[in-house]
Scaffold this active site. Structure first.
Site, PDB file in Angstrom:
ATOM      1  N   HIS A  89     -30.901  33.338  65.071  1.00  0.00           N
ATOM      2  CA  HIS A  89     -30.391  32.999  66.402  1.00  0.00           C
ATOM      3  C   HIS A  89     -28.865  32.897  66.364  1.00  0.00           C
ATOM      4  O   HIS A  89     -28.300  32.220  65.506  1.00  0.00           O
ATOM      5  CB  HIS A  89     -30.979  31.667  66.874  1.00  0.00           C
ATOM      6  CG  HIS A  89     -30.379  31.161  68.157  1.00  0.00           C
ATOM      7  ND1 HIS A  89     -29.759  29.934  68.267  1.00  0.00           N
ATOM      8  CD2 HIS A  89     -30.306  31.729  69.389  1.00  0.00           C
ATOM      9  CE1 HIS A  89     -29.322  29.767  69.507  1.00  0.00           C
ATOM     10  NE2 HIS A  89     -29.650  30.830  70.209  1.00  0.00           N
ATOM     11  N   SER A  90     -28.198  33.583  67.282  1.00  0.00           N
ATOM     12  CA  SER A  90     -26.755  33.459  67.460  1.00  0.00           C
ATOM     13  C   SER A  90     -26.037  33.711  66.134  1.00  0.00           C
ATOM     14  O   SER A  90     -26.175  34.779  65.555  1.00  0.00           O
ATOM     15  CB  SER A  90     -26.438  32.078  68.041  1.00  0.00           C
ATOM     16  OG  SER A  90     -25.164  32.037  68.621  1.00  0.00           O
ATOM     17  N   MET A  91     -25.283  32.732  65.598  1.00  0.00           N
ATOM     18  CA  MET A  91     -24.601  32.947  64.327  1.00  0.00           C
ATOM     19  C   MET A  91     -25.582  33.318  63.225  1.00  0.00           C
ATOM     20  O   MET A  91     -25.277  34.143  62.357  1.00  0.00           O
ATOM     21  CB  MET A  91     -23.819  31.692  63.915  1.00  0.00           C
ATOM     22  CG  MET A  91     -23.022  31.870  62.626  1.00  0.00           C
ATOM     23  SD  MET A  91     -22.327  30.321  61.980  1.00  0.00           S
ATOM     24  CE  MET A  91     -23.785  29.623  61.152  1.00  0.00           C
TER      25      MET A  91
ATOM     26  N   GLY B 128     -28.152  35.096  63.533  1.00  0.00           N
ATOM     27  CA  GLY B 128     -28.422  36.521  63.679  1.00  0.00           C
ATOM     28  C   GLY B 128     -27.311  37.367  63.091  1.00  0.00           C
ATOM     29  O   GLY B 128     -27.564  38.438  62.521  1.00  0.00           O
TER      30      GLY B 128
END
Length: 326
Positions: free
Chosen positions: A117-119, A121
């Site tokens: 998720h987000s960072m 990812g």
């Protein structure tokens, strides 16, 4: 081989109650913490949270995914219950990639999938490019998997990051932990993360605060707020992306991060085109940046379908992994 230790804990979601084991793994500066679900012989999936979050971000999603898979969600250093990096050290992006390499070596995973998720990812994207033989599938939750920076900004940001780190170190003896009531800590978390529902904030706070005399303090290392000092530009990004061999899905929220955070002109289109050339899958769902935590039902089935083995005969034992002792 590094040992790791787990203790049984439970959490409650709106959908079901499911046991999780606490993951503990020694590292040279302390320990990495996290959570584990599923049998040790299950299909391995590593879960990587976003910046300033912790492994609790997967607490509502994992119970909706296959219960015979093995999910390991870590708290990155300086996040959740994991140790902070040593004094004087930077929280530079490549170090998070190295943290993942430490974890999978300790787990004895030779091939596995990643949900980031987000960072997390972005860490998944870089790891998958550096170690393409290890990664089978990647789910990128509300991220493009890479975050390129304009060349003209790279050195300005590096200078600021170095100066801020030195200033932080010089003031270390003067700094005191701020103590909050639980409600004030929750309010601060939600101001910084306006996407979070009340329940989601409570879930993240399980690992984001610890109780002290008079209230609660945040567990995360303030240094994660300082400027990253290592960047890649768009051309480097596209080259690195081309090295990814895993099956990739970009699962983007309609009202997610990129409604409020914009890349330089044309960057998003170039990254998406490169993923398309890599035959990545794009899925857009209703929701916000934390849709996987706030409303996991919106993403759980598409994640399960995507991560299913391509062949019915493909099993964990065929991946080359040893049954984890951790």
């Amino acid at each position: 081989m590094l040992p790791a230790f787990m203790s049984l804990r439970h959490f409650t979601t709106t959908t079901m109650r499911r046991a999780a084991s606490e993951f503990r793994m020694p590292v040279p500066w302390g320990e990495l913490r996290g959570q584990v679900w599923g049998p040790s012989h299950g299909r391995p999936v590593l879960c990587l949270h976003g910046w300033a979050d912790n492994s609790g971000t997967f607490n509502t999603l994992v119970p909706l995914l296959p219960n015979d898979w093995r999910f390991v969600a870590i708290d990155f250093p300086g996040h959740g219950l994991s140790s902070h990096r040593p004094d004087g050290c930077f929280y530079a992006f490549p170090f998070y990639v190295a943290d993942v390499r430490r974890v999978v070596e300790a787990l004895q995973w030779k091939r596995f999938s990643i949900i980031g998720h987000s960072m997390g990812g972005n860490v998944a994207g870089m790891f998958s490019a550096l170690y393409p033989e290890m990664v089978e599938s990647v789910v990128l939750l509300d991220t493009y998997g890479f975050l390129p920076t304009e060349v003209t900004d790279m050195f300005t940001n590096m200078r600021k990051g170095i100066n801020d780190q030195i200033q932080y170190d010089n003031m270390a003896n003067e700094r005191k932990e701020r103590v909050y009531t639980y409600e004030k800590a929750k309010e601060r978390l939600k101001v910084a993360n306006p996407y979070l529902s009340d329940q989601s904030a409570d879930i993240l706070l399980e690992r984001a605060v610890r109780e002290v005399d008079g209230g609660f303090v945040f567990t995360r290392d303030f240094r994660i707020n300082l400027k990253n000092i290592i960047y890649i530009n768009i051309d480097q990004c596209l080259h690195v992306l081309s090295q990814v061999k895993a099956k990739v899905m970009l699962l983007l929220a309609k009202d997610g991060l990129f409604k409020t955070f914009t890349l330089p002109d044309g960057y998003a289109d170039r990254i998406c085109k490169s993923w398309t050339d890599q035959k990545a899958t794009f899925v857009e769902v209703e929701g916000d940046h934390h849709v996987h935590l706030n409303n996991p039902e919106a993403v759980s089935s598409v994640i399960t379908d995507f991560l299913q083995p391509q062949s019915p005969d493909q099993t964990e034992s065929q991946s080359g992994n040893q049954t984890s002792r951790l």
